[in-house]
Scaffold this motif. Structure first.
Motif, PDB file in Angstrom:
ATOM      1  N   PRO B 213      35.807  19.068  83.257  1.00  0.00           N
ATOM      2  CA  PRO B 213      36.245  17.816  82.309  1.00  0.00           C
ATOM      3  C   PRO B 213      35.514  18.083  80.904  1.00  0.00           C
ATOM      4  CG  PRO B 213      34.788  17.010  83.737  1.00  0.00           C
ATOM      5  CD  PRO B 213      35.010  18.415  84.398  1.00  0.00           C
ATOM      6  N   ILE B 216      35.478  12.166  76.906  1.00  0.00           N
ATOM      7  CA  ILE B 216      35.218  10.984  77.784  1.00  0.00           C
ATOM      8  C   ILE B 216      36.397   9.868  77.431  1.00  0.00           C
ATOM      9  CG2 ILE B 216      33.501   9.011  78.445  1.00  0.00           C
ATOM     10  CD1 ILE B 216      32.032  11.985  78.822  1.00  0.00           C
ATOM     11  N   TYR B 217      37.197   9.498  78.504  1.00  0.00           N
ATOM     12  CA  TYR B 217      38.074   8.330  78.040  1.00  0.00           C
ATOM     13  C   TYR B 217      37.308   7.140  77.219  1.00  0.00           C
ATOM     14  CZ  TYR B 217      41.187   4.429  79.070  1.00  0.00           C
ATOM     15  OH  TYR B 217      42.130   3.390  78.591  1.00  0.00           O
ATOM     16  N   GLU B 219      38.230   8.575  74.146  1.00  0.00           N
ATOM     17  CA  GLU B 219      38.507   9.524  73.339  1.00  0.00           C
ATOM     18  C   GLU B 219      39.266  10.561  73.828  1.00  0.00           C
ATOM     19  OE1 GLU B 219      34.523  11.308  72.689  1.00  0.00           O
ATOM     20  OE2 GLU B 219      33.535   9.574  72.601  1.00  0.00           O
ATOM     21  N   TYR B 257      47.521   6.275  80.692  1.00  0.00           N
ATOM     22  CA  TYR B 257      46.585   6.276  79.604  1.00  0.00           C
ATOM     23  C   TYR B 257      47.680   6.459  78.449  1.00  0.00           C
ATOM     24  CZ  TYR B 257      43.258   7.399  82.845  1.00  0.00           C
ATOM     25  OH  TYR B 257      42.349   7.387  84.249  1.00  0.00           O
TER      26      TYR B 257
END
Lengths: 267, 267
Positions: B213, B216-217, B219, B257
């Motif tokens: 990954p 960071i969500y 973002e 999202y």
């Protein structure tokens, strides 16, 4: 395990779990982050191991480390995919059960505004925590790490790992911080600085004297000198002796390498 | 030690020797350089250990590693100062003698234009080589490394260490190179990619499927997907299946999202 007196610093080991490190795909930076974090708390990092995402290797390594140092810090393998096996390995190593836990699940749910439909079974894997562990707060992306006895299990993503460290200081016995004094750059070859380092090493057995060459002759080259230890008086005395001893060494170097630039920078 | 057939890749371990790594003063890069070097030769790096400049720890670790893998590569501790103890540790671990050796001394002398007066006793320490070892050429700064049986002893300075690697390929049995296929960036969370990875992992047990990954969500965030293995046909088939399976996953992510940017980049 050796018995330690209370005035000795606690010891620690780091276990980096991840094929991506051993394959060379990823440059690890977590060791350095944890080393600096522990140094500031007076916890002595005595060993690092990097292993594959393979259960037998992770379990064996963890059991070796957790019985030989005070604290073990692991990074990697706590995400949602099939190769995220660290939590199961820790449960296996300690011989305890592992199951989804409500407090961990609540943290994951909160990331999705409480909508359980958004939490797929893979994400829920991140709520599986070995029995008896306490959670480690993840201020970056939610999914928690955990502590089981003297083992601290953290994420592999450097930014998340660094965030989790914030939840650790109160869980650790702090030791006496190791301080250092550094001659940032003396433009002499390491071999010419070796005598004074050896003599200081003999005089101050509790200090550690390191020399780190930079550059390669005939380019600009030299050595960084670092004295490390816990006793500030000894550090100051040894550093003063080192500074006093350097000018004749620099003069000697100037004679040998007339073309090289010499300049002493102390910091 | 397990018996291996000739078609299995040789295994290797790396031992990084140096207080400066464990104190956090220096960010190690030698592991990554060696990992890439070994990967290209089809030698499997199975473990890394980082230890202090302490004889007992170095000897114990070296003996554990050299009896459990085909090749051990050490870095650090072969310079001219009091804490450069690696050569003595290797001699001690193998139970052989160690002494100054003429061929190593000649190399050091050549660096000083043949003038023995310029070679001080500290520099001469770098010509001390365990009995039975062969030298490893140092094309950067002269002072050689050495090989004793299955142990390769190299400098700690990254540029010098990298130079020494050039003298190693002909000494190693080469295996089948691990290749990889990568989806550089798919902007879906790791948890949504987990199902297809798990299914491919079950279908191709000889391949290794990794997910990494980034961000960071909320973002920009997503996952890099990597398939590694030795069988090119399997790799191609698994990669094709992965690419075919990604669009519905990306569509699903878009739904969850809506604010996030999704874009699939394959490389």
């Amino acid at each position: 395990m050796t018995v330690k007196t209370e005035d000795e610093n606690p010891t620690a080991a780091v276990m980096i779990i991840g094929d991506e490190i051993l394959s060379g795909r990823t440059q690890d930076t977590n060791v350095n982050t944890i080393a600096k974090f522990l140094g500031a708390l007076g916890v002595d990092l005595v060993e690092v191991r990097m292993v594959h995402d393979v259960e037998a290797q992770v379990v064996r390594t963890l059991n070796e480390l957790r019985t030989s140092v005070d604290y073990v810090f692991t990074t990697g393998g706590i995400g949602p995919t099939h190769d995220d096996i660290t939590a199961d390995c820790v449960a296996n190593a300690f011989g305890v059960g592992i199951d989804e836990r409500q407090d961990a699940l609540d943290i994951l749910l909160a990331r999705y505004g409480g909508d359980a439909n958004l939490l797929n079974p893979n994400s829920r894997r991140m709520a599986r925590i070995p029995d008896g562990a306490s959670l480690i707060v993840n201020p970056v992306s939610g999914a928690p790490g955990f502590q089981l006895e003297n083992v601290f299990v953290m994420a592999g993503v450097p930014r998340i790992m660094a965030g989790m460290l914030n939840d650790l200081p109160h869980r650790l016995r702090h030791g006496q911080q190791v301080q250092s004094r550094t001659v940032k750059a003396t433009y002499v070859p390491e071999s010419l600085a070796a005598d004074i380092l050896k003599s200081l090493d003999a005089q101050y057995p509790d200090l550690s004297l390191g020399s780190y060459p930079f550059g390669i002759y005939p380019e600009e080259f030299g050595t960084q000198l670092v004295i490390r230890g816990r006793n500030a008086d000894d550090l100051d005395a040894a550093f003063a002796a080192l500074l006093a001893g350097l000018p004749p060494i620099v003069a000697q170097a100037r004679q040998r390498y007339p073309d090289a630039r010499f300049e002493e920078v102390v910091g």
